[in-house]
Design a protein around this motif. Structure first.
Motif, PDB file in Angstrom:
ATOM      1  N   VAL A  54       0.872  -1.359   0.022  1.00  7.86           N
ATOM      2  CA  VAL A  54       0.046   0.147   0.070  1.00  7.86           C
ATOM      3  C   VAL A  54       0.863   1.127  -0.123  1.00  7.86           C
ATOM      4  O   VAL A  54       0.498   2.341  -0.709  1.00  7.86           O
ATOM      5  N   LEU A  55       1.854   1.176   0.674  1.00 10.11           N
ATOM      6  CA  LEU A  55       2.837   2.499   0.818  1.00 10.11           C
ATOM      7  C   LEU A  55       3.470   2.582  -0.676  1.00 10.11           C
ATOM      8  O   LEU A  55       3.790   3.611  -0.954  1.00 10.11           O
ATOM      9  N   PRO A  58       1.000   4.350  -4.466  1.00  7.32           N
ATOM     10  CA  PRO A  58       1.032   5.780  -5.110  1.00  7.32           C
ATOM     11  C   PRO A  58       2.358   6.121  -5.283  1.00  7.32           C
ATOM     12  O   PRO A  58       2.366   6.685  -6.787  1.00  7.32           O
ATOM     13  N   LEU A  59       3.312   5.706  -5.141  1.00  6.80           N
ATOM     14  CA  LEU A  59       4.799   6.096  -5.711  1.00  6.80           C
ATOM     15  C   LEU A  59       4.952   5.415  -7.161  1.00  6.80           C
ATOM     16  O   LEU A  59       5.377   6.071  -8.083  1.00  6.80           O
TER      17      LEU A  59
ATOM     18  N   VAL B  82       9.566   5.359   4.925  1.00  6.94           N
ATOM     19  CA  VAL B  82       9.256   3.848   4.749  1.00  6.94           C
ATOM     20  C   VAL B  82       9.841   2.955   5.693  1.00  6.94           C
ATOM     21  O   VAL B  82       9.155   2.071   6.447  1.00  6.94           O
ATOM     22  N   TRP B  85       8.363   3.053   9.011  1.00  9.88           N
ATOM     23  CA  TRP B  85       7.012   2.343   9.212  1.00  9.88           C
ATOM     24  C   TRP B  85       7.080   0.953   9.204  1.00  9.88           C
ATOM     25  O   TRP B  85       6.794   0.407  10.012  1.00  9.88           O
ATOM     26  N   VAL B  89       6.088  -0.867  12.513  1.00 10.64           N
ATOM     27  CA  VAL B  89       4.592  -0.889  12.546  1.00 10.64           C
ATOM     28  C   VAL B  89       4.218  -2.509  11.911  1.00 10.64           C
ATOM     29  O   VAL B  89       4.851  -2.620  11.051  1.00 10.64           O
ATOM     30  N   TRP B  98      -5.781  -0.490   9.397  1.00 16.72           N
ATOM     31  CA  TRP B  98      -5.845  -0.122   7.998  1.00 16.72           C
ATOM     32  C   TRP B  98      -6.094   1.032   7.711  1.00 16.72           C
ATOM     33  O   TRP B  98      -5.303   1.573   6.551  1.00 16.72           O
ATOM     34  N   LEU B 101      -2.758   2.889   7.874  1.00 12.49           N
ATOM     35  CA  LEU B 101      -1.903   2.422   6.566  1.00 12.49           C
ATOM     36  C   LEU B 101      -2.327   3.519   5.376  1.00 12.49           C
ATOM     37  O   LEU B 101      -1.545   3.936   4.853  1.00 12.49           O
ATOM     38  N   ALA B 104      -1.132   6.787   6.055  1.00  8.99           N
ATOM     39  CA  ALA B 104       0.236   7.088   5.868  1.00  8.99           C
ATOM     40  C   ALA B 104       0.941   6.945   4.475  1.00  8.99           C
ATOM     41  O   ALA B 104       1.614   7.771   3.954  1.00  8.99           O
ATOM     42  N   ALA B 105      -0.025   6.110   3.481  1.00  7.60           N
ATOM     43  CA  ALA B 105       0.398   6.143   2.157  1.00  7.60           C
ATOM     44  C   ALA B 105       0.201   7.514   1.552  1.00  7.60           C
ATOM     45  O   ALA B 105       0.984   7.971   0.722  1.00  7.60           O
ATOM     46  N   LEU B 108       2.686   9.903   2.507  1.00  8.49           N
ATOM     47  CA  LEU B 108       4.104   9.828   1.854  1.00  8.49           C
ATOM     48  C   LEU B 108       3.987  10.209   0.424  1.00  8.49           C
ATOM     49  O   LEU B 108       4.920  10.798  -0.049  1.00  8.49           O
ATOM     50  N   LEU B 109       2.742  10.098  -0.221  1.00  5.69           N
ATOM     51  CA  LEU B 109       2.573  10.736  -1.367  1.00  5.69           C
ATOM     52  C   LEU B 109       2.880  11.989  -1.297  1.00  5.69           C
ATOM     53  O   LEU B 109       3.139  12.596  -2.179  1.00  5.69           O
TER      54      LEU B 109
END
Lengths: 470, 192
Positions: A54-55, A58-59, B82, B85, B89, B98, B101, B104-105, B108-109
């Protein structure tokens, strides 16, 4: 910023501008998004870490988006300055024109600072959003206002184009355009008194000799050879004898401007601030040249101590004014080296025609120039010396903040600098007194009428008998 | 104009001018800082055993990356987040984890896009409104595209679907890469 309009417009070839080339490269942001996105997705898949997946998603989407919209064609980008020539205080635009190019989305321009130039915007940076599907060119423009005479090299400039989401960047090498000459903005100057020895063929100065001209000399009896249209009928009818109107001849004269560039004393803050001695000399020379050229006289120029600047031969006409101003714009102060001293001595051996009015613009710090003025005067040349030292620096008790204007080491040795300057001023006043005693008038530059009084005195003196050494 | 009569400027403007930044550049960099700090806090909240040292290290790194977003320090910052995390986590379990998460995504974006945008244009130049709108719109689209991946991961993680989940992810990723390669090759053929 409200810069005055520029002197001239660019010609067709110059208007097109210089085409810039470069190549597209992936940005660190794209490498980051692609590398980290792929790595995180791989870690998520292999190590069963949905959070990494998931992290990284988007990248990875950002990286894929940038890759899909990767530019492949080189953009057509041209750069130029809008005015080829400026006067002090006028502005030109450093302009980049981008023709419509697919996949280009952002454009940025930054100019490095140039001395004696004011920019609009003050950050010297502009950015534009480019419509990738547009048909109109995108223009990036930074207005540059030259505040001092001289040749201004604007930039170099850094240009950059970006693609979608900053994935790829097109950046040429830093761009340097040819220097834009800034000619001095002449001070206001007028002289009501004619020059002492007009000796040319045509002009607006009244000669001492009779001849065809516009200024009345006398009404005298008719002589053989007089033109019939010169007959003065009222006097002829009254006296019963033909009389004619006699006039003074109109002649031009030669003015020789000698600008002392051996020293530049004082703070130069451009056209809006205080001026140094060389600023005063250059602007005064421009003003005197403009005045006498408009009066039909011939004006020549020698910049004493300047390198790569040959003397400008005396000539007349508006084009010659442009030539003189351009030469003045190329004036640079001497470095004070031995070669400069040699150059000065060779320049001081220049030829001066009889009847020339020599106007020497000097801060009178260099005794050689004052000695040269005295030498010219002894040869029978009419000489006027204009003192260009800023008035605030002529005081022996300079405040601490002005000491740096006269010596680079003033911060370390303020007391010694102040004492040295006092001694120099004493020597200067003694040399100026000697020059005055030798018949060289010295006047401070004061704009209109600066030369009137001394020209009147020179005119009177020129009519008196005197001994000269040739 | 004397100091007494000069109009008061906001402190952010003074800071931006001191750093030779336009206001919009300063605002986007501030967004980067806020998103980065929020991500640090979110990680600390989500982690059962917080790694304070990493969080403390990320603070100056954030400020430096905001000052020089075109440098490799921005990449170091994103990698640092990254690692922070992933190292602290655990695999999410429960709706709250969730959601954290997903947050966080998205943060980060935001950090990545803010760094990329500020590095694309000169620091002293105001960012054009059209650029800001375009980047905001695309950022929202990317954030939206993250949702299906997040939902897929959520479903796969919560329902314990039969089969090899890793292979499913690999198949999806391979299909996406294959589609991209086909698209790029087709585009090059059209131009050639």
């Amino acid at each position: 910023m409200s810069g005055a309009p520029a002197v001239g417009a660019a010609s067709g070839a110059e208007a097109a501008g210089l085409r810039v080339s470069g190549r597209w490269r992936a940005t660190p942001a794209h490498v980051r998004a692609l590398g980290l996105g792929v790595l995180l997705v791989a870690v998520g898949v292999v190590l069963r870490r949905p959070d990494a997946l998931v992290l990284g998603a988007p990248l990875l989407v950002v990286a894929l988006w940038s890759s899909v919209h990767r530019p492949t064609a080189d953009p057509e980008l041209r750069v130029r300055t809008t005015a080829p020539l400026l006067r002090e205080g006028q502005a030109t635009a450093w302009r980049a024109t981008l023709e419509p190019t697919a996949q280009v989305e952002e454009a940025g321009l930054t100019l490095l600072p140039t001395p004696h130039t004011a920019y609009d915007p003050g950050s010297r940076s502009v950015a534009a959003a480019v419509d990738p599907h547009g048909t109109e060119p995108t223009v990036l423009s930074v207005t540059c206002r030259s505040t001092r005479w001289g040749h201004r090299t604007l930039g170099p400039a850094t240009l950059a184009l970006s693609s979608a989401l900053g994935g790829f960047r097109w950046e040429p090498e830093p761009i340097s355009l040819p220097a834009v000459p800034t000619v001095p903005l002449p001070d206001t100057f007028t002289a009501r008194v004619a020059v002492p020895h007009p000796d040319g063929l045509v002009g607006q100065n009244r000669s001492h000799h009779p001849g065809d001209g516009g200024e009345l000399d006398q009404i005298r009896p008719f002589r053989f050879g007089d033109r019939l249209r010169r007959v003065h009928w009222p006097v002829s009818a009254r006296t019963g004898q033909l009389h004619v109107t006699a006039t003074h001849a109109d002649q031009d004269s030669e003015i020789l401007l000698l600008v002392d560039a051996m020293h530049d004393i004082g703070r130069s803050e451009g056209v809006d601030g205080s001026g140094s001695s060389l600023d005063n000399a250059v602007r005064a020379a421009g003003a005197v040249a403009e005045h006498y050229l408009r009066a039909g006289d011939r004006v020549g120029l020698i910049v004493l101590g300047a390198r790569d600047l040959p003397p400008v031969t005396a000539a007349a006409g508006p084009n010659h004014l442009r030539r003189l101003l351009d030469a003045l714009a190329r004036t640079r102060v001497a470095d004070g080296t031995v070669s400069d001293e040699k150059r000065l001595r060779s320049q001081l051996r220049h030829h001066v025609s009889a009847g020339t009015l020599a106007v020497i613009l000097t801060p009178a710090v260099s005794p050689d120039v004052l000695a040269h003025a005295v030498g010219l005067s002894r040869r029978g040349i009419s000489v006027v010396t204009v003192d260009t030292l800023p008035a605030e620096l002529a005081s022996p008790d300079l405040p601490a903040e002005r000491l740096a204007d006269i010596a680079a080491t003033a911060a370390e040795h303020p007391d010694e600098t102040r004492l040295a300057w006092r001694i120099r001023l004493l020597e200067r006043s003694r040399e100026m007194a000697r020059a005055r005693e030798a018949g060289v008038p010295i006047v401070p530059w004061a704009g209109p009428g600066t030369l009137d009084l001394v020209l009147r005195d020179l005119g009177r003196r020129s009519r008196a008998p005197r001994v000269v050494s040739r | 104009m004397t100091a007494a009569t000069a109009p008061r400027r906001p402190s952010t403007n003074r800071l931006a001018s001191a750093l030779s930044l336009s206001r919009s550049q300063a605002a986007v960099r501030a967004l980067l800082v806020v998103a980065s700090f929020a991500l640090v806090v979110l990680t600390l909240v989500a982690a059962p055993h917080a790694l304070i040292v990493a969080a403390v290290a990320l603070v100056p790194l954030t400020l430096w990356a905001a000052w020089r977003p075109e440098s490799s320090w921005a990449t170091v910052l994103v990698v640092g987040h990254v690692l922070h995390w992933v190292a602290t986590v655990p695999v999410p379990a429960g709706a709250g984890a969730w959601l954290r998460l997903l947050g966080a995504a998205w943060l980060l974006l935001v950090v990545h896009l803010a760094a990329a945008l500020t590095a694309s244009l000169p620091p002293g130049a105001p960012l054009p409104r059209a650029t800001l709108r375009r980047w905001a719109r695309r950022g929202a689209v990317v954030a939206g595209l993250t949702l299906p991946v997040w939902a897929l991961a959520l479903v796969a993680g919560e329902q314990r679907v039969p089969g090899e989940v890793g292979l499913t992810y690999a198949a999806i990723a391979a299909a996406a890469v294959l589609a991209l390669v086909v698209h790029l090759l087709a585009r090059d053929d059209d131009r050639g």
